[in-house]
Design a protein around this motif. Structure first.
Motif, PDB file in Angstrom:
ATOM      1  N   SER A  64       0.868  -1.170   0.000  1.00 11.46           N
ATOM      2  CA  SER A  64       0.000   0.000   0.000  1.00 11.46           C
ATOM      3  C   SER A  64       0.907   1.222   0.000  1.00 11.46           C
ATOM      4  O   SER A  64       1.604   1.495   0.966  1.00 11.46           O
ATOM      5  CB  SER A  64      -0.894   0.014   1.245  1.00 11.46           C
ATOM      6  OG  SER A  64      -1.676   1.182   1.252  1.00 11.46           O
ATOM      7  N   GLU A  92      -0.119   4.401  -1.448  1.00 15.83           N
ATOM      8  CA  GLU A  92      -0.819   5.651  -1.726  1.00 15.83           C
ATOM      9  C   GLU A  92      -0.417   6.692  -0.691  1.00 15.83           C
ATOM     10  O   GLU A  92      -0.289   6.393   0.483  1.00 15.83           O
ATOM     11  CB  GLU A  92      -2.324   5.428  -1.693  1.00 15.83           C
ATOM     12  CG  GLU A  92      -2.789   4.471  -2.782  1.00 15.83           C
ATOM     13  CD  GLU A  92      -4.250   4.148  -2.660  1.00 15.83           C
ATOM     14  OE1 GLU A  92      -5.062   5.077  -2.647  1.00 15.83           O
ATOM     15  OE2 GLU A  92      -4.556   2.955  -2.572  1.00 15.83           O
ATOM     16  N   THR A 102      -5.270 -11.701  -5.696  1.00 17.40           N
ATOM     17  CA  THR A 102      -5.818 -10.507  -5.048  1.00 17.40           C
ATOM     18  C   THR A 102      -4.810  -9.366  -5.038  1.00 17.40           C
ATOM     19  O   THR A 102      -5.206  -8.202  -4.985  1.00 17.40           O
ATOM     20  CB  THR A 102      -6.280 -10.791  -3.602  1.00 17.40           C
ATOM     21  OG1 THR A 102      -5.176 -11.251  -2.841  1.00 17.40           O
ATOM     22  CG2 THR A 102      -7.399 -11.819  -3.576  1.00 17.40           C
ATOM     23  N   MET A 119      -5.510  -7.243  -7.995  1.00 16.42           N
ATOM     24  CA  MET A 119      -6.706  -6.446  -7.768  1.00 16.42           C
ATOM     25  C   MET A 119      -6.408  -5.275  -6.828  1.00 16.42           C
ATOM     26  O   MET A 119      -6.852  -4.145  -7.074  1.00 16.42           O
ATOM     27  CB  MET A 119      -7.822  -7.315  -7.183  1.00 16.42           C
ATOM     28  CG  MET A 119      -9.132  -6.582  -6.999  1.00 16.42           C
ATOM     29  SD  MET A 119     -10.471  -7.632  -6.405  1.00 16.42           S
ATOM     30  CE  MET A 119      -9.770  -8.271  -4.896  1.00 16.42           C
ATOM     31  N   GLN A 120      -5.631  -5.518  -5.776  1.00 16.85           N
ATOM     32  CA  GLN A 120      -5.277  -4.450  -4.836  1.00 16.85           C
ATOM     33  C   GLN A 120      -4.456  -3.367  -5.530  1.00 16.85           C
ATOM     34  O   GLN A 120      -4.681  -2.172  -5.312  1.00 16.85           O
ATOM     35  CB  GLN A 120      -4.493  -5.028  -3.646  1.00 16.85           C
ATOM     36  CG  GLN A 120      -5.327  -5.904  -2.747  1.00 16.85           C
ATOM     37  CD  GLN A 120      -4.468  -6.729  -1.791  1.00 16.85           C
ATOM     38  OE1 GLN A 120      -3.254  -6.846  -1.951  1.00 16.85           O
ATOM     39  NE2 GLN A 120      -5.113  -7.308  -0.790  1.00 16.85           N
ATOM     40  N   ARG A 121      -3.525  -3.788  -6.378  1.00 18.66           N
ATOM     41  CA  ARG A 121      -2.705  -2.802  -7.102  1.00 18.66           C
ATOM     42  C   ARG A 121      -3.560  -1.986  -8.066  1.00 18.66           C
ATOM     43  O   ARG A 121      -3.416  -0.769  -8.168  1.00 18.66           O
ATOM     44  CB  ARG A 121      -1.570  -3.495  -7.869  1.00 18.66           C
ATOM     45  CG  ARG A 121      -0.350  -3.764  -7.044  1.00 18.66           C
ATOM     46  CD  ARG A 121       0.805  -4.212  -7.916  1.00 18.66           C
ATOM     47  NE  ARG A 121       0.532  -5.456  -8.603  1.00 18.66           N
ATOM     48  CZ  ARG A 121       0.761  -6.657  -8.085  1.00 18.66           C
ATOM     49  NH1 ARG A 121       1.270  -6.778  -6.881  1.00 18.66           N
ATOM     50  NH2 ARG A 121       0.490  -7.747  -8.777  1.00 18.66           N
ATOM     51  N   ARG A 122      -4.455  -2.664  -8.797  1.00 13.63           N
ATOM     52  CA  ARG A 122      -5.308  -1.927  -9.732  1.00 13.63           C
ATOM     53  C   ARG A 122      -6.189  -0.927  -8.994  1.00 13.63           C
ATOM     54  O   ARG A 122      -6.377   0.206  -9.460  1.00 13.63           O
ATOM     55  CB  ARG A 122      -6.153  -2.902 -10.563  1.00 13.63           C
ATOM     56  CG  ARG A 122      -5.339  -3.677 -11.584  1.00 13.63           C
ATOM     57  CD  ARG A 122      -6.185  -4.394 -12.600  1.00 13.63           C
ATOM     58  NE  ARG A 122      -7.264  -5.192 -12.055  1.00 13.63           N
ATOM     59  CZ  ARG A 122      -7.164  -6.484 -11.724  1.00 13.63           C
ATOM     60  NH1 ARG A 122      -6.023  -7.118 -11.868  1.00 13.63           N
ATOM     61  NH2 ARG A 122      -8.212  -7.132 -11.264  1.00 13.63           N
ATOM     62  N   THR A 123      -6.727  -1.325  -7.850  1.00 10.73           N
ATOM     63  CA  THR A 123      -7.541  -0.411  -7.046  1.00 10.73           C
ATOM     64  C   THR A 123      -6.719   0.798  -6.620  1.00 10.73           C
ATOM     65  O   THR A 123      -7.190   1.943  -6.700  1.00 10.73           O
ATOM     66  CB  THR A 123      -8.112  -1.146  -5.816  1.00 10.73           C
ATOM     67  OG1 THR A 123      -8.930  -2.226  -6.270  1.00 10.73           O
ATOM     68  CG2 THR A 123      -8.921  -0.226  -4.938  1.00 10.73           C
ATOM     69  N   SER A 124      -5.485   0.567  -6.185  1.00 14.05           N
ATOM     70  CA  SER A 124      -4.614   1.676  -5.786  1.00 14.05           C
ATOM     71  C   SER A 124      -4.335   2.608  -6.960  1.00 14.05           C
ATOM     72  O   SER A 124      -4.374   3.834  -6.818  1.00 14.05           O
ATOM     73  CB  SER A 124      -3.292   1.143  -5.217  1.00 14.05           C
ATOM     74  OG  SER A 124      -3.503   0.469  -4.012  1.00 14.05           O
ATOM     75  N   LEU A 137      -6.168   3.094  -9.635  1.00 10.75           N
ATOM     76  CA  LEU A 137      -7.381   3.844  -9.978  1.00 10.75           C
ATOM     77  C   LEU A 137      -7.642   4.978  -8.991  1.00 10.75           C
ATOM     78  O   LEU A 137      -8.069   6.066  -9.388  1.00 10.75           O
ATOM     79  CB  LEU A 137      -8.578   2.900 -10.065  1.00 10.75           C
ATOM     80  CG  LEU A 137      -8.522   1.900 -11.231  1.00 10.75           C
ATOM     81  CD1 LEU A 137      -9.655   0.895 -11.116  1.00 10.75           C
ATOM     82  CD2 LEU A 137      -8.540   2.607 -12.571  1.00 10.75           C
ATOM     83  N   ARG A 138      -7.358   4.739  -7.717  1.00 11.71           N
ATOM     84  CA  ARG A 138      -7.520   5.806  -6.712  1.00 11.71           C
ATOM     85  C   ARG A 138      -6.550   6.954  -6.968  1.00 11.71           C
ATOM     86  O   ARG A 138      -6.915   8.130  -6.884  1.00 11.71           O
ATOM     87  CB  ARG A 138      -7.292   5.247  -5.306  1.00 11.71           C
ATOM     88  CG  ARG A 138      -8.452   4.477  -4.767  1.00 11.71           C
ATOM     89  CD  ARG A 138      -8.193   4.068  -3.328  1.00 11.71           C
ATOM     90  NE  ARG A 138      -9.231   3.177  -2.876  1.00 11.71           N
ATOM     91  CZ  ARG A 138      -9.031   2.136  -2.100  1.00 11.71           C
ATOM     92  NH1 ARG A 138      -7.825   1.840  -1.655  1.00 11.71           N
ATOM     93  NH2 ARG A 138     -10.039   1.375  -1.733  1.00 11.71           N
ATOM     94  N   GLU A 183     -10.792  -1.145 -17.539  1.00  9.55           N
ATOM     95  CA  GLU A 183      -9.398  -1.031 -17.095  1.00  9.55           C
ATOM     96  C   GLU A 183      -8.434  -1.278 -18.247  1.00  9.55           C
ATOM     97  O   GLU A 183      -7.397  -0.619 -18.342  1.00  9.55           O
ATOM     98  CB  GLU A 183      -9.130  -1.986 -15.936  1.00  9.55           C
ATOM     99  CG  GLU A 183      -9.819  -1.543 -14.651  1.00  9.55           C
ATOM    100  CD  GLU A 183      -9.651  -2.530 -13.516  1.00  9.55           C
ATOM    101  OE1 GLU A 183      -9.266  -3.696 -13.758  1.00  9.55           O
ATOM    102  OE2 GLU A 183      -9.916  -2.144 -12.368  1.00  9.55           O
TER     103      GLU A 183
END
Length: 181
Positions: free
Chosen positions: A63, A65, A94, A97-102, A104-105, A133
């Protein structure tokens, strides 16, 4: 911890079951291709078993960000590529997925990345399973390439081909050997 160990055991079991299913399902096959896959099933099991210890090093995605978004994107891209080299993307999906979410944020908060940051974000999104995506990955690689980021030029082609496949269309550049939605 315990969850990672359970994930390693689960992935080993899934690999063993997959190998047995391939042998059972293709063992009766008559075609040369099917017989080749049947012979390769034990290798699939060995490959999975070889990757099982790797999952012990595949915890949660980093994480990163914070107040330095371009450095964060660089770290996420580096972790993404490391996962491709060591197999973590298979054993612990996962993390992708966590990296893609980060990513996108970060892009939502900072929608105009410089070329290198655009390429870093795009490489993470290139491994997505959604059309949105994959489309964004292609757009980011195109932006980076247009700004002179040389590696993005070739990756833009791969992103376009993946997007085309996800849309059910033929590839434009032929960069994808396997269907990747």
């Amino acid at each position: 911890g315990v969850a990672t160990l359970l994930l390693a055991l689960l992935s080993t079991a899934v690999c063993a079951i997959a190998g047995l299913l391939v042998i059972a399902g293709l063992g009766r096959a008559r075609s040369l291709a099917a017989r080749g896959l049947t012979l390769g099933a034990p290798l699939l099991g060995l490959a999975c078993a070889a990757f099982a210890p790797t999952v012990l090093r595949c915890g949660e995605a980093v994480s990163v960000e914070g107040s330095r978004p371009w450095v964060s994107l660089q770290a996420l891209a580096a972790e993404d590529q490391q996962d491709r080299r060591n197999g973590c993307f298979i054993l612990n999906p996962t993390r992708d997925m966590q990296r893609r979410t980060s990513v996108l944020r970060i892009l939502a908060a900072h929608p105009s990345p410089p070329p290198q940051a655009a390429a870093d974000a795009a490489i993470v999104l290139l491994h997505a399973f959604t059309v949105a995506e994959l489309r964004l990955s292609h757009q980011l690689f195109r932006l980076a390439a247009a700004s002179g980021h040389v590696p993005a030029y070739e990756l833009e082609k791969a992103a376009l081909d993946r997007l085309q496949l996800a849309l059910g269309r033929p590839q434009v550049h032929g960069t994808q050997r396997f269907h990747h939605p």
